[in-house]
Motif scaffolding. Structure first.
Motif, short mmCIF file in Angstrom:
data_model
loop_
_atom_site.label_atom_id
_atom_site.label_comp_id
_atom_site.label_asym_id
_atom_site.label_seq_id
_atom_site.Cartn_x
_atom_site.Cartn_y
_atom_site.Cartn_z
N GLY A 102 39.79 36.82 47.33
CA GLY A 102 40.68 37.57 46.44
C GLY A 102 41.95 38.03 47.15
N ILE A 103 41.83 38.38 48.42
CA ILE A 103 43.02 38.78 49.19
C ILE A 103 43.97 37.60 49.34
CG2 ILE A 103 43.81 39.51 51.47
CD1 ILE A 103 41.36 41.33 51.59
N TRP B 205 41.94 32.50 43.03
CA TRP B 205 41.18 33.48 42.25
C TRP B 205 40.01 32.81 41.54
CZ3 TRP B 205 40.15 33.44 37.12
CH2 TRP B 205 41.05 32.87 36.23
N ALA C 190 43.87 37.94 40.22
CA ALA C 190 43.66 38.03 41.67
C ALA C 190 43.11 39.40 42.06
CB ALA C 190 44.96 37.75 42.40
N ILE C 191 43.64 40.45 41.46
CA ILE C 191 43.16 41.79 41.79
C ILE C 191 41.73 42.00 41.29
CG2 ILE C 191 43.54 44.24 41.29
CD1 ILE C 191 46.55 43.65 41.35
N THR D 117 39.36 39.73 40.71
CA THR D 117 38.39 38.97 41.50
C THR D 117 38.24 39.54 42.89
OG1 THR D 117 40.10 37.36 42.09
CG2 THR D 117 38.68 36.82 40.22
N THR D 118 39.28 40.17 43.41
CA THR D 118 39.17 40.82 44.71
C THR D 118 38.23 42.02 44.63
OG1 THR D 118 41.41 40.16 45.28
CG2 THR D 118 40.46 41.93 46.57
N SER E 272 44.26 35.19 47.27
CA SER E 272 44.84 35.01 45.95
C SER E 272 45.98 36.02 45.69
CB SER E 272 43.75 35.16 44.89
OG SER E 272 44.30 35.07 43.61
N ILE E 273 45.82 37.24 46.12
CA ILE E 273 46.87 38.25 45.95
C ILE E 273 48.11 37.87 46.76
CG2 ILE E 273 47.52 40.63 46.46
CD1 ILE E 273 44.69 41.45 45.69
N CYS F 7 34.80 38.43 45.18
CA CYS F 7 34.78 38.05 46.59
C CYS F 7 36.05 38.58 47.26
CB CYS F 7 34.69 36.53 46.72
SG CYS F 7 34.63 35.96 48.41
N LEU F 8 35.88 39.54 48.14
CA LEU F 8 37.02 40.21 48.76
C LEU F 8 37.90 39.27 49.58
CD1 LEU F 8 38.38 42.98 49.25
CD2 LEU F 8 36.98 43.13 51.31
N ALA G 157 37.32 32.57 44.15
CA ALA G 157 36.72 33.89 44.33
C ALA G 157 35.78 34.22 43.18
CB ALA G 157 37.81 34.95 44.45
#
Length: 183
Positions: free
Chosen positions: A117-118, A150, A105-106, A108-109, A120-121, A113-114, A153
């Motif tokens: 990804g957020i 993720w 997740a981090i 891919t953020t 996903s986090i 894709c921001l 993303a």
């Protein structure tokens, strides 16, 4: 060697009514003696048998609970409800917590894709929260959602990178095709 007159009233002379730590004359008896009436004096215990430093007749004392027991024991109902170190996880016997996919997740953020990804986090942080609360099924669902977000993303990030590279080559081709050539 003498330091002045030590007779009557000199340095170090005792006062005429008695010295420090002596019984008052009204209590009866001589110096340091108990009065015959059992009355009080300085430093004497009362005749009732109680006093400072004596244990109460119930057998209790400081630091002991009324129901018995000793130091360091807690009444029932106090203390950790279950476990401590080496206890089984709250999800069940032998079950491991599901993967939270936090690293993916981090990454891919940062690189893909921001916005996705957020999300996903956030979903990956819910995995650990639900596991600690004892909601094993909710933790598994949050883990699957984190993995889905993720991956989305990553896919959108790859598509965006491919479109960016293709767009760059198209732009370069258009610029070179419109430039007049002079030989």
């Amino acid at each position: 060697m003498s330091y002045g007159n030590q007779g009557e009233g000199g340095y170090g002379a005792q006062p005429s009514g008695g010295g420090y730590g002596q019984q008052p004359p009204s209590g009866g008896g001589g110096y340091g003696q108990q009065p015959p009436s059992g009355g009080g004096g300085y430093g004497q215990q009362p005749p009732s048998g109680g006093g400072y430093g004596q244990q109460p007749p119930s057998g209790g004392g400081y630091g002991q609970p009324p129901g018995g027991g000793g130091y360091g024991q807690q009444p029932p109902g106090y203390g950790p409800p279950s476990g401590g170190y080496g206890a089984q996880p709250p999800g069940g016997y032998g079950q491991q917590p599901p993967d939270n996919h936090l690293v993916a997740a981090i990454l891919t953020t940062i690189f893909c894709c921001l916005p996705l990804g957020i999300v996903s986090i956030v979903k990956s942080s819910q995995v650990n929260q639900k596991w600690q609360a004892g909601d094993y099924q909710g933790a598994v669902e949050a883990s699957e959602e984190a993995k889905t977000w993720w991956k989305r993303a990553l896919i959108i990030g790859i598509i965006a990178e491919v479109l960016l590279v293709v767009g760059y080559f198209v732009l370069v081709a258009v610029l070179f095709s419109t430039v007049p050539t002079t030989y």
